[in-house]
Design a protein around this motif. Structure first.
Motif, PDB file in Angstrom:
ATOM      1  N   THR A   1       0.813  -1.224   0.000  1.00 33.90           N
ATOM      2  CA  THR A   1       0.000   0.000   0.000  1.00 33.90           C
ATOM      3  C   THR A   1       0.839   1.263   0.000  1.00 33.90           C
ATOM      4  O   THR A   1       0.302   2.361  -0.144  1.00 33.90           O
ATOM      5  CB  THR A   1      -0.943   0.019   1.217  1.00 33.90           C
ATOM      6  N   SER A   2       2.153   1.126   0.166  1.00 37.56           N
ATOM      7  CA  SER A   2       3.036   2.287   0.134  1.00 37.56           C
ATOM      8  C   SER A   2       4.375   1.879  -0.455  1.00 37.56           C
ATOM      9  O   SER A   2       4.757   0.708  -0.406  1.00 37.56           O
ATOM     10  CB  SER A   2       3.240   2.875   1.543  1.00 37.56           C
ATOM     11  N   LEU A   3       5.089   2.862  -1.012  1.00 35.00           N
ATOM     12  CA  LEU A   3       6.386   2.608  -1.625  1.00 35.00           C
ATOM     13  C   LEU A   3       7.343   3.748  -1.310  1.00 35.00           C
ATOM     14  O   LEU A   3       6.912   4.910  -1.179  1.00 35.00           O
ATOM     15  CB  LEU A   3       6.255   2.468  -3.145  1.00 35.00           C
TER      16      LEU A   3
ATOM     17  N   TYR B   1       7.066   7.629  -2.597  1.00 35.34           N
ATOM     18  CA  TYR B   1       5.681   8.024  -2.846  1.00 35.34           C
ATOM     19  C   TYR B   1       5.063   8.512  -1.544  1.00 35.34           C
ATOM     20  O   TYR B   1       5.075   7.792  -0.543  1.00 35.34           O
ATOM     21  CB  TYR B   1       4.871   6.858  -3.397  1.00 35.34           C
ATOM     22  N   GLU B   2       4.532   9.722  -1.548  1.00 34.57           N
ATOM     23  CA  GLU B   2       3.959  10.293  -0.337  1.00 34.57           C
ATOM     24  C   GLU B   2       2.545   9.774  -0.124  1.00 34.57           C
ATOM     25  O   GLU B   2       1.672   9.938  -0.975  1.00 34.57           O
ATOM     26  CB  GLU B   2       3.943  11.826  -0.441  1.00 34.57           C
TER      27      GLU B   2
ATOM     28  N   LEU C   1       8.069   9.437  -6.617  1.00 34.72           N
ATOM     29  CA  LEU C   1       6.952   8.906  -7.391  1.00 34.72           C
ATOM     30  C   LEU C   1       5.753   9.829  -7.242  1.00 34.72           C
ATOM     31  O   LEU C   1       5.484  10.351  -6.155  1.00 34.72           O
ATOM     32  CB  LEU C   1       6.567   7.512  -6.906  1.00 34.72           C
ATOM     33  N   LEU C   2       5.030  10.013  -8.330  1.00 36.83           N
ATOM     34  CA  LEU C   2       3.832  10.844  -8.337  1.00 36.83           C
ATOM     35  C   LEU C   2       2.656  10.031  -8.876  1.00 36.83           C
ATOM     36  O   LEU C   2       2.851   9.106  -9.667  1.00 36.83           O
ATOM     37  CB  LEU C   2       4.045  12.080  -9.222  1.00 36.83           C
ATOM     38  N   PRO C   3       1.429  10.363  -8.463  1.00 37.41           N
ATOM     39  CA  PRO C   3       0.270   9.651  -9.040  1.00 37.41           C
ATOM     40  C   PRO C   3       0.121   9.996 -10.517  1.00 37.41           C
ATOM     41  O   PRO C   3       0.386  11.126 -10.922  1.00 37.41           O
ATOM     42  CB  PRO C   3      -0.908  10.177  -8.211  1.00 37.41           C
ATOM     43  N   ARG C   4      -0.276   9.021 -11.321  1.00 44.26           N
ATOM     44  CA  ARG C   4      -0.516   9.275 -12.748  1.00 44.26           C
ATOM     45  C   ARG C   4      -1.986   9.609 -12.937  1.00 44.26           C
ATOM     46  O   ARG C   4      -2.870   8.808 -12.629  1.00 44.26           O
ATOM     47  CB  ARG C   4      -0.130   8.062 -13.593  1.00 44.26           C
TER      48      ARG C   4
END
Length: 420
Positions: free
Chosen positions: A35-37, A40-41, A115-118
């Motif tokens: 659920t997290s990486l 990535y915030e 990392l950002l959301p696409r």
């Protein structure tokens, strides 16, 4: 089986694989929900699961990334995405094309890339199963020497076995509509893979796959057609001068595939079409220990993660043309979407149009523009065999990297059965 002369090189990976099995079998046979990486915030947009599925009597361990749909994962279709290359990692498509997150585009400064959301992820409407295939791609690995050999048709065998075993571990998805997608070199491996799935379904192999159709972007399909349209495309796009076009056309006699090795002038001209890529941020992120730990990747991988290998593994290029597989799948009534970035010089859309025309299917919906946000996104045509062809205006190789909004809209309409 007799041990070859280089027996040590054979036994060592076997023993290491056995050690790996005994110590971290929960990684090989279990599923790891993430659920997290690192980088990535906050929580990921949707659940990510990674794991290994063993094929070829467990001698080949294939690493996968499963992204749940952000909509309704229990009922939404599953899209199995095959990488190109043929030695590219499934993570390449996840990070750069259709996955739920992407790397922030900025110069590397020595720290872990963010990392950002696409915004236009395809996982907003479907579940996506990415896989590192063939052996040596991404985090996939072999435990024996013989499993290090692969090829176009071997991939078809591996994909079929992989998917059915994955479904047995995820029985809640067996009834979901299934589509198979890919781009670039997967144009050679995806059609025979889908054809193999269909044949095994008809023979009663369990679990039965609920296959509905397939899609290919910028697909390499016919080595002769694709290779011989690059020069004409480059000239038509104004990428090469009239003088150079005449020089290469004359020296190669208009044939740029399977060049005569003694034709040095032709070879020299064709070399100018070499394309080099730089995806360095993914190397930094995927090879970070924190990321590999978070992804539950096999820590004994003998090589570092590389987005696409350059042929260091034993691979047989067996499919000269995959057109015959399209014919067989169309005859069985499967839907298909073939799309091309109209600025792609690697697999020019004029070559793709050429092999589609060779099928001689009746045109159902004539050549027309398709629109996204009141702008022309490309042009499309549909055929009586349920095949849709579309160009993506301004996109290169591969299309979703260049035109994510337009490609997401195209996919959403097609997967719903709507006209583009």
């Amino acid at each position: 089986m007799a041990i070859p002369k280089n027996g040590f090189n054979y036994i060592l990976p076997f023993l290491f694989g056995l050690w790996h099995f005994m110590n971290i079998s929960q990684v090989v046979f279990g599923q790891n929900r993430i659920t997290s990486l690192p980088g990535y915030e906050g929580p990921l947009p949707s659940v990510l699961e990674t794991g290994y599925i063993g094929v070829e009597k467990e001698e080949l361990q294939l690493f996968y990334y499963f992204v749940e749909s952000e909509n309704n994962p229990k009922e939404d279709p599953i899209l199995l995405w095959l990488p190109g290359g043929p030695h590219c990692s499934g993570m390449s498509a996840l990070l750069y094309e259709i996955g739920p997150f992407q790397l922030e585009e900025k110069e590397y400064n020595g720290t872990l890339p963010r990392l950002l959301p696409r915004q236009y992820s395809w996982s907003k409407i479907v579940n996506i199963l990415f896989v590192d295939l063939p052996v040596g791609s991404g985090y996939s690995y072999a435990t024996t020497t013989r499993a290090n050999y692969s090829g176009d048709l071997k991939i078809a065998e591996n994909v079929n076995e992989f998917l059915r075993k994955w479904m047995l571990k995820h029985t809640q998805y067996v009834s979901n509509p299934l589509y198979v997608g890919g781009d670039s070199y997967s144009g050679f491996t995806l059609p025979p893979s889908v054809h193999r799935m269909v044949n095994d379904n008809e023979e009663g192999m369990q679990p039965i796959l609920n296959l509905k159709g397939y899609l290919l972007g910028n697909p390499a399909t016919d080595r002769s057609i694709d290779g011989n349209t690059q020069v004409a495309f480059a000239h038509g796009m104004g990428l090469i001068s009239d003088e150079f076009f005449e020089s290469i056309k004359t020296s190669c006699n208009g044939v740029y595939h399977n060049i005569d090795p003694n034709n040095h002038k032709c070879k020299s001209n064709v070399l100018q079409f070499t394309r080099k890529e730089s995806y360095k941020l993914s190397l930094y992120w995927m090879n970070d220990n924190r990321v590999q730990e978070a992804l539950h990747a096999y820590k004994g991988t003998p090589i570092k993660w590389i987005r696409c290998h350059d042929g260091k593994y034993h691979y047989r290029y067996e499919v000269e043309s995959s057109v015959k597989y399209h014919v067989k799948l169309s005859a069985k009534g499967f839907r298909s979407l073939i799309y091309s970035g109209d600025h792609d010089i690697i697999v020019p859309f004029i070559g793709t149009q050429t092999w589609i025309r060779s099928l001689n299917y009746t045109i159902h919906d004539e050549w027309r523009k398709w629109i996204v946000d009141s702008q022309i996104a490309g042009y499309t045509r549909t055929y009586s065999n349920k095949m849709t062809f579309a160009t993506v205006k301004g996109a290169g190789h591969t299309a979703p990297e260049y035109k994510p909004k337009e490609c997401a809209a195209m996919f959403k309409r097609w997967i719903a059965g709507d006209a583009l």
